[in-house]
Design a protein around this motif. Structure first.
Motif, PDB file in Angstrom:
ATOM      1  N   GLY A 171       0.858  -1.189   0.000  1.00 27.67           N
ATOM      2  CA  GLY A 171       0.000   0.000   0.000  1.00 27.67           C
ATOM      3  C   GLY A 171       0.891   1.234   0.000  1.00 27.67           C
TER       4      GLY A 171
ATOM      5  N   GLU B 270      -1.491 -14.127   0.273  1.00 29.17           N
ATOM      6  CA  GLU B 270      -1.892 -13.673   1.615  1.00 29.17           C
ATOM      7  C   GLU B 270      -0.822 -14.135   2.602  1.00 29.17           C
ATOM      8  OE1 GLU B 270      -5.020 -12.206   2.420  1.00 29.17           O
ATOM      9  OE2 GLU B 270      -4.579 -12.168   4.572  1.00 29.17           O
TER      10      GLU B 270
ATOM     11  N   ASN C 213      -7.060   4.478  -1.239  1.00 31.99           N
ATOM     12  CA  ASN C 213      -8.122   4.999  -0.365  1.00 31.99           C
ATOM     13  C   ASN C 213      -8.252   6.499  -0.540  1.00 31.99           C
ATOM     14  OD1 ASN C 213      -8.518   2.472   1.112  1.00 31.99           O
ATOM     15  ND2 ASN C 213      -6.471   2.867   1.910  1.00 31.99           N
ATOM     16  N   ILE C 214      -7.094   7.140  -0.734  1.00 29.73           N
ATOM     17  CA  ILE C 214      -7.094   8.595  -0.907  1.00 29.73           C
ATOM     18  C   ILE C 214      -7.925   8.905  -2.156  1.00 29.73           C
ATOM     19  CG2 ILE C 214      -5.668  10.662  -1.161  1.00 29.73           C
ATOM     20  CD1 ILE C 214      -3.327   9.101  -0.003  1.00 29.73           C
TER      21      ILE C 214
ATOM     22  N   ILE D 156       5.450  -0.196   9.543  1.00 28.53           N
ATOM     23  CA  ILE D 156       5.271   1.156   9.006  1.00 28.53           C
ATOM     24  C   ILE D 156       3.828   1.347   8.547  1.00 28.53           C
ATOM     25  CG2 ILE D 156       7.671   1.560   8.322  1.00 28.53           C
ATOM     26  CD1 ILE D 156       6.959   0.670   5.481  1.00 28.53           C
TER      27      ILE D 156
ATOM     28  N   GLY E 264      -1.595  -2.038   6.728  1.00 32.79           N
ATOM     29  CA  GLY E 264      -2.721  -1.112   6.920  1.00 32.79           C
ATOM     30  C   GLY E 264      -3.484  -1.413   8.195  1.00 32.79           C
TER      31      GLY E 264
ATOM     32  N   ARG F  88     -15.685  13.508   4.176  1.00 36.13           N
ATOM     33  CA  ARG F  88     -16.751  12.720   3.517  1.00 36.13           C
ATOM     34  C   ARG F  88     -18.121  13.286   3.872  1.00 36.13           C
ATOM     35  NH1 ARG F  88     -16.928   6.192   3.816  1.00 36.13           N
ATOM     36  NH2 ARG F  88     -15.209   6.431   2.347  1.00 36.13           N
TER      37      ARG F  88
ATOM     38  N   ALA G  83      -1.969   8.380   7.930  1.00 36.34           N
ATOM     39  CA  ALA G  83      -2.295   8.998   6.643  1.00 36.34           C
ATOM     40  C   ALA G  83      -1.354   8.457   5.574  1.00 36.34           C
ATOM     41  CB  ALA G  83      -2.156  10.513   6.737  1.00 36.34           C
TER      42      ALA G  83
ATOM     43  N   ALA H  97       2.534   7.652   5.734  1.00 32.46           N
ATOM     44  CA  ALA H  97       2.996   6.286   5.449  1.00 32.46           C
ATOM     45  C   ALA H  97       4.169   6.335   4.468  1.00 32.46           C
ATOM     46  CB  ALA H  97       1.847   5.449   4.883  1.00 32.46           C
TER      47      ALA H  97
ATOM     48  N   ASP I 245       1.719  -8.888  -1.490  1.00 31.36           N
ATOM     49  CA  ASP I 245       0.386  -8.313  -1.273  1.00 31.36           C
ATOM     50  C   ASP I 245      -0.641  -9.302  -1.789  1.00 31.36           C
ATOM     51  OD1 ASP I 245      -0.703  -5.122  -0.744  1.00 31.36           O
ATOM     52  OD2 ASP I 245      -2.125  -6.583  -1.576  1.00 31.36           O
TER      53      ASP I 245
ATOM     54  N   PHE J 129      -5.455  17.558   1.929  1.00 32.15           N
ATOM     55  CA  PHE J 129      -6.523  18.407   1.396  1.00 32.15           C
ATOM     56  C   PHE J 129      -7.856  17.778   1.786  1.00 32.15           C
ATOM     57  CE2 PHE J 129      -2.885  19.489  -1.137  1.00 32.15           C
ATOM     58  CZ  PHE J 129      -3.041  20.830  -1.425  1.00 32.15           C
TER      59      PHE J 129
ATOM     60  N   ARG K  49      -4.194  -7.666  10.805  1.00 34.30           N
ATOM     61  CA  ARG K  49      -4.291  -8.908  11.586  1.00 34.30           C
ATOM     62  C   ARG K  49      -2.932  -9.558  11.868  1.00 34.30           C
ATOM     63  NH1 ARG K  49      -4.171 -13.763   9.844  1.00 34.30           N
ATOM     64  NH2 ARG K  49      -4.410 -13.091   7.686  1.00 34.30           N
TER      65      ARG K  49
ATOM     66  N   ARG L 291       1.879  -2.196  -9.965  1.00 33.19           N
ATOM     67  CA  ARG L 291       3.205  -2.177  -9.327  1.00 33.19           C
ATOM     68  C   ARG L 291       4.306  -2.493 -10.346  1.00 33.19           C
ATOM     69  NH1 ARG L 291       0.155  -5.205  -5.511  1.00 33.19           N
ATOM     70  NH2 ARG L 291      -0.557  -3.870  -3.801  1.00 33.19           N
TER      71      ARG L 291
ATOM     72  N   HIS M 112       0.195  10.081   3.200  1.00 35.40           N
ATOM     73  CA  HIS M 112       1.391  10.907   3.048  1.00 35.40           C
ATOM     74  C   HIS M 112       2.418  10.554   4.125  1.00 35.40           C
ATOM     75  CE1 HIS M 112       2.906  15.020   1.528  1.00 35.40           C
ATOM     76  NE2 HIS M 112       3.875  14.444   2.179  1.00 35.40           N
TER      77      HIS M 112
HETATM   78  C1  LIG Z   1     -11.731   7.606   2.490  1.00 34.63           C
HETATM   79  C2  LIG Z   1     -10.276   7.804   2.817  1.00 34.63           C
HETATM   80  C3  LIG Z   1      -9.640   8.969   2.425  1.00 34.63           C
HETATM   81  C4  LIG Z   1      -8.290   9.158   2.727  1.00 34.63           C
HETATM   82  N1  LIG Z   1      -7.685  10.340   2.345  1.00 34.63           N
HETATM   83  C5  LIG Z   1      -6.393  10.549   2.640  1.00 34.63           C
HETATM   84  C6  LIG Z   1      -5.758  11.763   2.253  1.00 34.63           C
HETATM   85  O1  LIG Z   1      -6.366  12.655   1.646  1.00 34.63           O
HETATM   86  N2  LIG Z   1      -4.432  11.919   2.552  1.00 34.63           N
HETATM   87  C7  LIG Z   1      -3.710  10.960   3.200  1.00 34.63           C
HETATM   88  O2  LIG Z   1      -2.521  11.160   3.413  1.00 34.63           O
HETATM   89  N3  LIG Z   1      -4.303   9.795   3.603  1.00 34.63           N
HETATM   90  C8  LIG Z   1      -5.614   9.575   3.341  1.00 34.63           C
HETATM   91  N4  LIG Z   1      -6.207   8.395   3.732  1.00 34.63           N
HETATM   92  C9  LIG Z   1      -5.454   7.431   4.573  1.00 34.63           C
HETATM   93  C10 LIG Z   1      -4.579   6.502   3.749  1.00 34.63           C
HETATM   94  O3  LIG Z   1      -5.317   5.836   2.766  1.00 34.63           O
HETATM   95  C11 LIG Z   1      -3.919   5.467   4.667  1.00 34.63           C
HETATM   96  O4  LIG Z   1      -3.354   6.124   5.771  1.00 34.63           O
HETATM   97  C12 LIG Z   1      -2.833   4.706   3.929  1.00 34.63           C
HETATM   98  O5  LIG Z   1      -3.387   3.960   2.883  1.00 34.63           O
HETATM   99  C13 LIG Z   1      -2.041   3.812   4.872  1.00 34.63           C
HETATM  100  O6  LIG Z   1      -1.070   3.116   4.157  1.00 34.63           O
HETATM  101  P1  LIG Z   1      -0.679   1.627   4.586  1.00 34.63           P
HETATM  102  O7  LIG Z   1       0.394   1.227   3.622  1.00 34.63           O
HETATM  103  O8  LIG Z   1      -0.434   1.558   6.033  1.00 34.63           O
HETATM  104  O9  LIG Z   1      -2.009   0.770   4.307  1.00 34.63           O
HETATM  105  P2  LIG Z   1      -2.744   0.469   2.915  1.00 34.63           P
HETATM  106  O10 LIG Z   1      -2.499   1.571   1.960  1.00 34.63           O
HETATM  107  O11 LIG Z   1      -4.150   0.103   3.258  1.00 34.63           O
HETATM  108  O12 LIG Z   1      -1.993  -0.823   2.347  1.00 34.63           O
HETATM  109  C14 LIG Z   1      -2.034  -2.057   3.022  1.00 34.63           C
HETATM  110  C15 LIG Z   1      -1.789  -3.153   2.006  1.00 34.63           C
HETATM  111  O13 LIG Z   1      -1.506  -4.371   2.709  1.00 34.63           O
HETATM  112  C16 LIG Z   1      -2.137  -5.450   2.061  1.00 34.63           C
HETATM  113  N5  LIG Z   1      -2.283  -6.525   3.060  1.00 34.63           N
HETATM  114  C17 LIG Z   1      -2.826  -6.405   4.300  1.00 34.63           C
HETATM  115  N6  LIG Z   1      -2.718  -7.561   4.981  1.00 34.63           N
HETATM  116  C18 LIG Z   1      -2.101  -8.439   4.156  1.00 34.63           C
HETATM  117  C19 LIG Z   1      -1.736  -9.820   4.293  1.00 34.63           C
HETATM  118  N7  LIG Z   1      -1.962 -10.504   5.430  1.00 34.63           N
HETATM  119  N8  LIG Z   1      -1.138 -10.426   3.236  1.00 34.63           N
HETATM  120  C20 LIG Z   1      -0.907  -9.745   2.075  1.00 34.63           C
HETATM  121  N9  LIG Z   1      -1.234  -8.441   1.905  1.00 34.63           N
HETATM  122  C21 LIG Z   1      -1.831  -7.799   2.933  1.00 34.63           C
HETATM  123  C22 LIG Z   1      -3.426  -4.860   1.524  1.00 34.63           C
HETATM  124  O14 LIG Z   1      -3.920  -5.606   0.419  1.00 34.63           O
HETATM  125  C23 LIG Z   1      -2.978  -3.442   1.107  1.00 34.63           C
HETATM  126  O15 LIG Z   1      -2.580  -3.379  -0.254  1.00 34.63           O
HETATM  127  C24 LIG Z   1      -7.558   8.160   3.426  1.00 34.63           C
HETATM  128  C25 LIG Z   1      -8.202   6.964   3.807  1.00 34.63           C
HETATM  129  C26 LIG Z   1      -9.539   6.791   3.499  1.00 34.63           C
HETATM  130  C27 LIG Z   1     -10.223   5.505   3.911  1.00 34.63           C
END
Ligand SMILES: Cc1cc2nc3c(=O)[nH]c(=O)nc-3n(C[C@H](O)[C@H](O)[C@H](O)COP(=O)(O)OP(=O)(O)OC[C@H]3O[C@@H](n4cnc5c(N)ncnc54)[C@H](O)[C@@H]3O)c2cc1C
Length: 415
Positions: free
Chosen positions: A39, A105, A71-72, A311, A134, A192, A322, A326, A63, A357, A277, A91, A324
Motif C-alpha cells: 500500500g 496472503e 483509499n485517498i 510502518i 494497513g 466525507r 495517513a 505512510a 500483497d 486536502f 491482523r 506495481r 502521506h
Molecule cells: C476515504 C479515505 C480517504 C483518505 N484520504 C487521505 C488523504 O487525503 N491523505 C492521506 O494522506 N491519507 C488519506 N487516507 C489514509 C490513507 O489511505 C492510509 O493512511 C494509507 O493507505 C495507509 O497506508 P498503509 O500502507 O499503512 O495501508 P494500505 O495503503 O491500506 O496498504 C495495506 C496493504 O496491505 C495489504 N495486506 C494487508 N494484509 C495483508 C496480508 N496478510 N497479506 C498480504 N497483503 C496484505 C493490503 O492488500 C494493502 O494493499 C484516506 C483513507 C480513506 C479511507
C-alpha cells in the motif's frame, strides 16, 4: 503558509526524498528484506530500497492483490467524481526496479527468524521483515458490512455505498458514524460528511445526513469543519459528538447508540480500527489498548522484535495515520535498513511531513500541513508548530491543488 509555500514544501520533501538527500553512497553490504503489504507504506519502501540500495539489497513485496486501490480520493467515488478503476495502480514500475512481487496472503509472521508464511504455501526468510498491512476493523456486535458498508478500505465496499446512496428514497436519512481515535485519516470522515452533504443537496432534495461521532468533538481542522457544518451544510446536516455505537440491528437498519436507537435508510458505519491482523497475531500490537504496534521511530523497528519493522497505519506513533505519512515513514525506514546493512546506526534526527486536502464541497477544498521532528527526550516525532498550518477557509483553487498533490504522492510511492 501560502499555497505556493505549501506546494514548495511538499514538492521539496518529495524531491529531496527522490534524490536520496542525506544518504551516504555505499556498495559493500547486502541485505534481504521482505515487505508485507503493498500500500502507501509498503510500495514506497520497496521503491526507495531499490532507488537507494540498488543491487545490494534484495527486496520481496507480498500483497494479496495484484494492484493497489487508493483509499485517498475514494470518497469522490461516492459522488461519482472519481472511479475505482481510476484509483487503481499497477506495481509494474517496482518490478522494473528489481522488486520481486508475490501475490499472496501472508498468514503468519515469525519475528524471531524473521520470516513470513504464505497462504499459497512456503515461507519467505529475510534479514529484516517489514509489516505494512494497513488496518483491520473492530465492528460492533451485529454489524453486517454488506448492509452498512464502511467504505474505509477502497474497493467493493466503496461501490456498495455508492449504490446505496444512489438508491436513497426522496427525503431519506443517511447516517455516518465516526470511530474513536486513533483511526485511519483523521480528517477523512469529516471531509466525507461535507462531500455527501453537498451531493445530497444537489441530487436528493429533502434528504438529511446525521453524523454520530464517538469523539467528544471534531478531531482535526476544527475551524474549517465547524464552519462547514454549522453554516454551509446546516440545512442538510446534523452533527452529534460523543455518541458511541453499542450494537447494531443490521437487518432493521438500526444502530443502538449511547443516546438511544437510530434507524436510517443508508448507514455508513466506520468501525473502530486496529493494526492489520498479522501484526496483532505476531504479538506486536501492544500500544493504544493492544491495537497498534509501538516502534522506534528512528528505524520503525518493532519495540518487541528488532528484526521486524512496522510502518504505515499499523504502527503506533505520534503522527497521523495517513497515506502521506505512510510514504514518509517508509523513507525513514528504507534509510535505516540500508544503514543497518552497512553496519551504521540510523539517522538520529529524522523529519517527516504531511499535507492533507479536505473536500468541503464537491468543487472546493481546504488544506492542512504538519511537520514532525524527532525529539530525543521523548523518543517520539514531535509536531513542529511553526511549520504546521491550515488554510483559512476553502476554495476551488485548493481543490485543483489537491489533484496535483495526489498525483505527485502516488508517483513518488509507485514510480
Ligand atoms: C476515504 C479515505 C480517504 C483518505 N484520504 C487521505 C488523504 O487525503 N491523505 C492521506 O494522506 N491519507 C488519506 N487516507 C489514509 C490513507 O489511505 C492510509 O493512511 C494509507 O493507505 C495507509 O497506508 P498503509 O500502507 O499503512 O495501508 P494500505 O495503503 O491500506 O496498504 C495495506 C496493504 O496491505 C495489504 N495486506 C494487508 N494484509 C495483508 C496480508 N496478510 N497479506 C498480504 N497483503 C496484505 C493490503 O492488500 C494493502 O494493499 C484516506 C483513507 C480513506 C479511507
Amino acid at each position: 503558509m501560502q499555497r505556493r509555500q505549501l506546494l514548495r514544501a511538499t514538492g521539496g520533501a518529495l524531491l529531496a526524498a527522490s534524490l536520496g538527500v542525506g544518504r551516504a553512497a555505499s556498495t559493500t553490504a547486502a541485505g534481504r528484506v521482505v515487505i508485507v503489504g503493498g500500500g502507501m507504506a509498503g510500495n514506497t519502501l520497496a521503491r526507495y530500497l531499490k532507488l537507494w540500495g540498488r543491487r545490494r539489497v534484495d527486496v520481496t513485496l507480498v500483497d494479496r492483490a495484484p494492484s493497489y486501490v487508493s483509499n485517498i480520493m475514494s470518497s469522490l467515488v461516492l459522488t461519482g467524481q472519481r472511479s475505482l478503476a481510476g484509483l487503481t495502480y499497477s506495481r509494474d514500475a517496482l518490478a522494473a526496479l528489481g522488486v520481486k512481487l508475490v501475490v499472496d496472503e501472508v498468514t503468519a509472521v515469525d519475528p524471531a527468524t524473521p520470516s513470513v508464511t504464505l497462504a499459497g504455501g512456503g515461507t519467505l526468510r529475510a534479514d529484516r521483515v517489514v509489516l505494512a498491512p494497513g488496518i483491520a476493523f473492530e465492528p460492533p456486535p451485529g454489524h453486517d458490512e454488506t448492509r452498512m458498508p464502511h467504505a474505509w478500505q477502497a474497493g467493493p465496499q466503496t461501490t456498495l455505498l455508492a449504490q446505496q446512496l444512489a438508491a436513497l428514497p426522496p427525503g431519506g436519512l443517511v447516517v455516518l458514524t465516526i470511530p474513536p481515535t486513533p483511526y485511519r485519516c483523521p480528517p477523512g470522515p469529516y471531509e466525507r460528511v461535507c462531500l455527501l452533504a453537498d451531493w445530497l443537496r444537489a441530487h436528493k432534495p429533502g434528504a438529511r445526513l446525521l453524523v454520530l461521532d464517538a469523539n467528544p468533538g471534531i478531531v482535526v481542522e476544527q475551524d474549517n469543519f465547524s464552519a462547514a457544518f454549522d453554516e454551509l451544510h446546516a440545512d442538510v446536516l446534523e452533527y452529534r459528538p460523543g455518541v458511541t455505537i453499542d450494537s447494531v440491528d443490521s437487518a432493521g437498519m438500526t444502530l443502538h447508540t449511547s443516546q438511544g436507537p437510530v434507524t436510517a435508510d443508508v448507514v455508513n458505519l466506520i468501525p473502530r480500527q486496529r493494526a492489520g491482523r498479522i501484526v496483532t497475531e505476531a504479538g506486536l500490537a501492544t500500544a493504544n489498548g493492544g491495537r497498534f504496534a509501538p516502534v522506534d521511530v528512528l528505524s520503525y523497528a518493532s519495540t518487541a522484535a528488532p528484526a521486524v519493522h512496522v510502518i504505515g497505519d499499523s504502527s503506533a506513533t505520534t503522527q497521523p495515520k495517513a497515506g502521506h505519512i505512510a510514504n514518509q515513514e517508509a523513507k525513514v525506514c528504507a534509510d535505516a535498513l540500508l544503514r543497518a546493512f552497512d553496519g551504521l546506526p540510523p539517522d538520529p534526527a529524522p523529519v517527516t511531513n504531511s499535507a492533507c486536502f479536505s473536500t468541503i464541497t464537491m468543487s472546493e477544498a481546504s488544506w492542512l500541513t504538519a511537520v514532525f521532528q524527532y525529539d530525543s527526550a521523548s523518543r517520539a516525532m514531535a509536531a513542529v508548530a511553526a511549520s504546521s498550518a491550515a488554510s483559512e477557509g476553502w476554495s476551488r483553487e485548493h481543490f485543483a491543488d489537491m489533484d496535483t498533490w495526489f498525483r505527485a504522492l502516488m508517483a513518488d510511492t509507485l514510480g
